[in-house]
Design a protein around this motif. Structure first.
Motif, PDB file in Angstrom:
ATOM      1  N   HIS A  33       9.721 -33.463  14.923  1.00 45.35           N
ATOM      2  CA  HIS A  33       9.737 -34.327  13.640  1.00 45.35           C
ATOM      3  C   HIS A  33      11.011 -34.774  13.373  1.00 45.35           C
ATOM      4  N   ARG A  34      12.204 -34.087  13.335  1.00 44.55           N
ATOM      5  CA  ARG A  34      13.392 -34.617  12.885  1.00 44.55           C
ATOM      6  C   ARG A  34      13.565 -35.732  13.995  1.00 44.55           C
ATOM      7  N   VAL A  35      13.559 -35.656  15.073  1.00 45.57           N
ATOM      8  CA  VAL A  35      13.846 -36.731  16.304  1.00 45.57           C
ATOM      9  C   VAL A  35      13.084 -37.996  15.905  1.00 45.57           C
ATOM     10  N   ARG A  36      11.884 -37.806  15.445  1.00 46.88           N
ATOM     11  CA  ARG A  36      11.088 -38.994  14.996  1.00 46.88           C
ATOM     12  C   ARG A  36      11.459 -39.667  13.402  1.00 46.88           C
ATOM     13  N   LEU A  37      11.892 -38.673  12.789  1.00 47.10           N
ATOM     14  CA  LEU A  37      12.679 -39.090  11.565  1.00 47.10           C
ATOM     15  C   LEU A  37      13.755 -39.943  11.851  1.00 47.10           C
ATOM     16  N   ALA A  38      14.577 -39.586  12.982  1.00 47.17           N
ATOM     17  CA  ALA A  38      15.673 -40.355  13.079  1.00 47.17           C
ATOM     18  C   ALA A  38      15.401 -41.690  13.808  1.00 47.17           C
ATOM     19  N   GLY A  39      14.167 -42.015  14.033  1.00 47.44           N
ATOM     20  CA  GLY A  39      13.805 -43.170  14.472  1.00 47.44           C
ATOM     21  C   GLY A  39      13.657 -43.406  16.062  1.00 47.44           C
ATOM     22  N   TRP A  40      13.292 -42.399  16.694  1.00 45.28           N
ATOM     23  CA  TRP A  40      12.867 -42.306  18.025  1.00 45.28           C
ATOM     24  C   TRP A  40      11.492 -41.898  18.222  1.00 45.28           C
ATOM     25  N   ASP A  41      10.863 -42.683  19.362  1.00 45.22           N
ATOM     26  CA  ASP A  41       9.710 -42.259  19.612  1.00 45.22           C
ATOM     27  C   ASP A  41       9.245 -41.171  20.611  1.00 45.22           C
ATOM     28  N   LEU A  42       8.127 -40.700  20.446  1.00 46.10           N
ATOM     29  CA  LEU A  42       7.892 -39.493  21.397  1.00 46.10           C
ATOM     30  C   LEU A  42       6.477 -39.833  22.085  1.00 46.10           C
ATOM     31  N   VAL A  43       6.632 -39.569  23.284  1.00 49.68           N
ATOM     32  CA  VAL A  43       5.293 -40.296  24.297  1.00 49.68           C
ATOM     33  C   VAL A  43       4.989 -39.115  25.152  1.00 49.68           C
ATOM     34  N   ARG A  44       3.641 -39.223  25.792  1.00 51.21           N
ATOM     35  CA  ARG A  44       3.398 -38.133  26.707  1.00 51.21           C
ATOM     36  C   ARG A  44       3.436 -38.830  28.094  1.00 51.21           C
ATOM     37  N   GLY A  45       3.848 -37.827  28.988  1.00 50.65           N
ATOM     38  CA  GLY A  45       3.932 -38.477  30.313  1.00 50.65           C
ATOM     39  C   GLY A  45       2.877 -37.887  31.231  1.00 50.65           C
ATOM     40  N   ARG A  46       3.072 -38.000  32.511  1.00 52.93           N
ATOM     41  CA  ARG A  46       1.929 -37.525  33.578  1.00 52.93           C
ATOM     42  C   ARG A  46       2.199 -36.386  34.378  1.00 52.93           C
ATOM     43  N   ARG A  47       3.510 -35.753  34.342  1.00 50.90           N
ATOM     44  CA  ARG A  47       3.926 -34.668  35.118  1.00 50.90           C
ATOM     45  C   ARG A  47       3.235 -33.498  34.462  1.00 50.90           C
ATOM     46  N   ARG A  48       2.840 -32.711  35.401  1.00 54.41           N
ATOM     47  CA  ARG A  48       2.000 -31.589  35.146  1.00 54.41           C
ATOM     48  C   ARG A  48       2.540 -30.212  35.228  1.00 54.41           C
ATOM     49  N   VAL A  49       2.430 -29.173  34.421  1.00 54.14           N
ATOM     50  CA  VAL A  49       2.744 -27.806  34.713  1.00 54.14           C
ATOM     51  C   VAL A  49       1.755 -27.033  34.546  1.00 54.14           C
ATOM     52  N   THR A  50       1.566 -25.750  35.129  1.00 50.09           N
ATOM     53  CA  THR A  50       0.473 -24.870  34.942  1.00 50.09           C
ATOM     54  C   THR A  50       1.313 -23.642  34.250  1.00 50.09           C
ATOM     55  N   HIS A  51       0.503 -23.288  32.758  1.00 50.09           N
ATOM     56  CA  HIS A  51       0.915 -22.110  32.195  1.00 50.09           C
ATOM     57  C   HIS A  51      -0.043 -21.068  32.432  1.00 50.09           C
ATOM     58  N   PRO A  52       0.148 -20.144  33.378  1.00 49.93           N
ATOM     59  CA  PRO A  52      -1.029 -18.933  33.246  1.00 49.93           C
ATOM     60  C   PRO A  52      -0.733 -18.093  32.081  1.00 49.93           C
ATOM     61  N   VAL A  53      -1.810 -17.392  32.039  1.00 51.43           N
ATOM     62  CA  VAL A  53      -1.946 -16.620  30.616  1.00 51.43           C
ATOM     63  C   VAL A  53      -1.586 -15.159  31.060  1.00 51.43           C
ATOM     64  N   ARG A  54      -0.215 -14.778  30.619  1.00 53.90           N
ATOM     65  CA  ARG A  54       0.194 -13.409  30.984  1.00 53.90           C
ATOM     66  C   ARG A  54      -0.124 -12.192  30.256  1.00 53.90           C
ATOM     67  N   PRO A  55      -0.473 -11.227  30.940  1.00 61.06           N
ATOM     68  CA  PRO A  55      -1.083  -9.812  30.265  1.00 61.06           C
ATOM     69  C   PRO A  55      -0.322  -9.590  28.989  1.00 61.06           C
ATOM     70  N   GLU A  56      -1.245  -9.133  28.170  1.00 58.78           N
ATOM     71  CA  GLU A  56      -0.516  -8.627  27.031  1.00 58.78           C
ATOM     72  C   GLU A  56      -1.505  -7.549  26.265  1.00 58.78           C
ATOM     73  N   SER A  57      -0.585  -6.861  25.166  1.00 55.30           N
ATOM     74  CA  SER A  57      -1.266  -5.776  24.926  1.00 55.30           C
ATOM     75  C   SER A  57      -2.652  -6.264  23.968  1.00 55.30           C
ATOM     76  N   ARG A  58      -3.625  -5.280  23.633  1.00 54.61           N
ATOM     77  CA  ARG A  58      -4.758  -5.869  22.838  1.00 54.61           C
ATOM     78  C   ARG A  58      -4.417  -5.932  21.521  1.00 54.61           C
ATOM     79  N   TRP A  59      -3.250  -5.689  20.994  1.00 51.07           N
ATOM     80  CA  TRP A  59      -2.843  -5.404  19.918  1.00 51.07           C
ATOM     81  C   TRP A  59      -1.828  -6.871  19.408  1.00 51.07           C
ATOM     82  N   VAL A  60      -1.719  -7.883  20.516  1.00 53.96           N
ATOM     83  CA  VAL A  60      -0.751  -8.717  20.358  1.00 53.96           C
ATOM     84  C   VAL A  60      -0.935  -9.648  19.257  1.00 53.96           C
ATOM     85  N   SER A  61      -2.078  -9.838  18.801  1.00 51.19           N
ATOM     86  CA  SER A  61      -2.458 -10.684  17.478  1.00 51.19           C
ATOM     87  C   SER A  61      -1.515 -10.241  16.153  1.00 51.19           C
TER      88      SER A  61
END
Length: 356
Positions: A175-203
Motif C-alpha cells: 500500500h505504501r509503495v502504491r501511495l508513493a506513485g509506483w505500480d504493482l503488477v502480477r507476473g507469470r513465474r510460479r512457486v508452489t506453497h505446500p501446506v505444512r503440518p500444523e496443530s489442530r489448534w492452529v486457528s
C-alpha cells in the motif's frame, strides 16, 4: 543485478527451496542470494548447496520477525530488483527464466508478484487450516514470491517492523509503495506453497494477528481494509458473540447472589436470552467452518471447540493490540526518513558471512 532475499527459521523446507534454485540461477545474468537467519538461538550454520555457494550470503537476523528480517536483506542487497521468497515455497523449474521476463516492465512499475500455487489434498475436502493456506493463491502482493525495485523499497523505508508476524506486513508495504506513485503488477513465474503440518489448534494461535489489525486501524483509520485491498473479517460478529456470552455469565452470577425475586427473574431472562444469542452465533460460526471441510470426527470436534474459543480470543487480541500501540500517533506511517522500528532507532546492520 537481481537479489533474492529469503528470511528463514531454518525449517526443513529451506533445503527444498535452495535445491530448486541451485540449478536455475545460472539463467540470470547477475544474481545474489541473501539468506537471513532469523533463528533465536545459534544452532549452527545454515546448509547451502555447493551450487549456490558462489551466489549466497548468510545474514544473521535479529529474531524480530519477518518484516525486520526482510529489511536486513534488502538493505544488504546490491541488486536493482529484490525478490522476496518465503522459505517454504518451491520455485517451478522455469522460475528463473520467467522471473527474468517478469522484471522487464515499465519504469513506473515498482513491484511484480509471482503466482502462488497451493496443492489441494488428494481425495478429500480440505481442512480449515488447509483452506486458510489455500487463500495465499488469491493473496495480493504477498511476499511468498514478490519482487520489488530496490528504489521503491528505499523510497518508503521498507517493511514496517511494528508488524512482528508474517501477517499483514506485506499488504501494508504494498500500500505504501502504491501511495508513493509506483505500480504493482502480477507476473507469470510460479512457486508452489505446500501446506505444512500444523496443530489442530492452529486457528487459536492465529488470532494473534488481530493485534496487527489494531495497528492497521491506528495507521489508516476505519477504511483500512478497503485501502489495503484486504477481505472483510468477522470482528463485529466476534464482538457480538463475546458480548452475549459475557452478559449471560454476568447475569447468572448476579442472579445467584440477588435475593429479590423480581430481580432474579429479570436477570434470569437476560442471561437466558444472552446465552441463546451466544449459542446461535457460535453455531453459525462452526457451521461455516465445518461444511466446506472433510467433516471427519476430529475435524468437526476441533471446529466446535475452536469456534467457541475464537471470538473472545480474537477480541482480547484486538484489545491487547490497541493497548500496546496506544502511544503510536494515528497515521504514523514508515517513510524513507522515518525508521521502521517502534522505539525509534534505525535497525542495526546484519552480520554477514559468506556461505560455505
Amino acid at each position: 543485478m537481481i537479489s533474492i532475499v529469503v528470511p528463514t527459521l531454518g525449517r526443513p523446507s529451506l533445503a527444498i527451496l535452495l535445491d530448486a534454485l541451485a540449478g536455475q540461477l545460472a539463467e540470470l545474468p547477475e544474481v545474489e542470494v541473501l539468506l537471513v537467519d532469523d533463528r533465536r538461538d545459534d544452532t549452527g550454520e545454515l546448509a547451502v548447496p555447493g551450487a549456490l555457494a558462489a551466489y549466497t550470503k548468510v545474514l544473521r537476523g535479529l529474531a524480530a520477525g519477518p518484516a525486520a528480517a526482510r529489511n536486513l536483506g534488502w538493505r544488504e542487497a546490491r541488486g536493482g530488483w529484490v525478490v522476496f521468497l518465503d522459505d517454504d515455497v518451491v520455485p517451478s523449474p522455469d522460475w528463473a527464466r520467467r522471473l527474468r521476463n517478469d522484471l522487464r516492465v515499465a519504469d513506473r512499475v515498482g513491484g511484480v508478484q509471482g503466482v502462488v500455487v497451493v496443492p489441494p489434498p488428494a481425495g478429500r475436502r480440505p481442512t480449515d487450516w488447509e483452506r486458510g493456506t489455500a487463500g495465499l493463491a488469491e493473496g495480493r502482493w504477498i511476499t511468498a514470491d514478490m519482487a520489488y525495485r530496490r528504489a521503491a523499497l528505499a523510497a518508503v523505508g521498507g517493511f514496517d517492523e511494528r508488524f512482528p508476524r508474517a501477517y499483514r506486513e506485506d499488504a501494508e508495504l504494498a500500500h505504501r509503495v502504491r501511495l508513493a506513485g509506483w505500480d504493482l503488477v502480477r507476473g507469470r513465474r510460479r512457486v508452489t506453497h505446500p501446506v505444512r503440518p500444523e496443530s489442530r489448534w492452529v486457528s487459536l494461535r492465529n488470532q494473534r494477528g488481530n493485534a496487527d489489525d489494531a495497528l492497521l486501524r491506528r495507521l489508516y483509520g476505519r477504511t483500512w481494509r478497503s485501502q489495503l485491498d484486504l477481505p472483510g473479517g468477522r470482528r463485529s460478529r466476534h464482538v457480538a458473540v463475546t458480548a452475549a456470552g459475557a452478559v449471560a455469565l454476568a447475569g447468572l452470577a448476579l442472579r445467584a447472589v440477588h435475593r429479590h425475586h423480581c430481580r432474579r427473574r429479570v436477570l434470569g431472562v437476560v442471561a437466558g436470552v444472552s446465552a441463546l444469542g451466544w449459542a446461535a452465533g457460535t453455531a453459525e460460526f462452526a457451521r461455516v467452518r465445518v461444511l466446506p471441510g472433510p467433516r471427519t470426527r476430529d475435524e468437526v470436534l476441533t471446529m466446535l471447540v475452536t469456534s467457541a474459543l475464537i471470538p473472545p480470543l480474537a477480541v482480547a487480541r484486538w484489545v491487547g493490540g490497541w493497548w500496546r500501540i496506544r502511544a503510536v500517533p494515528a497515521g504514523a506511517l514508515v517513510t524513507a526518513d522515518r525508521p521502521a522500528t517502534t522505539d525509534g532507532p534505525a535497525p542495526r546492520r546484519a552480520r554477514t558471512t559468506e556461505a560455505a
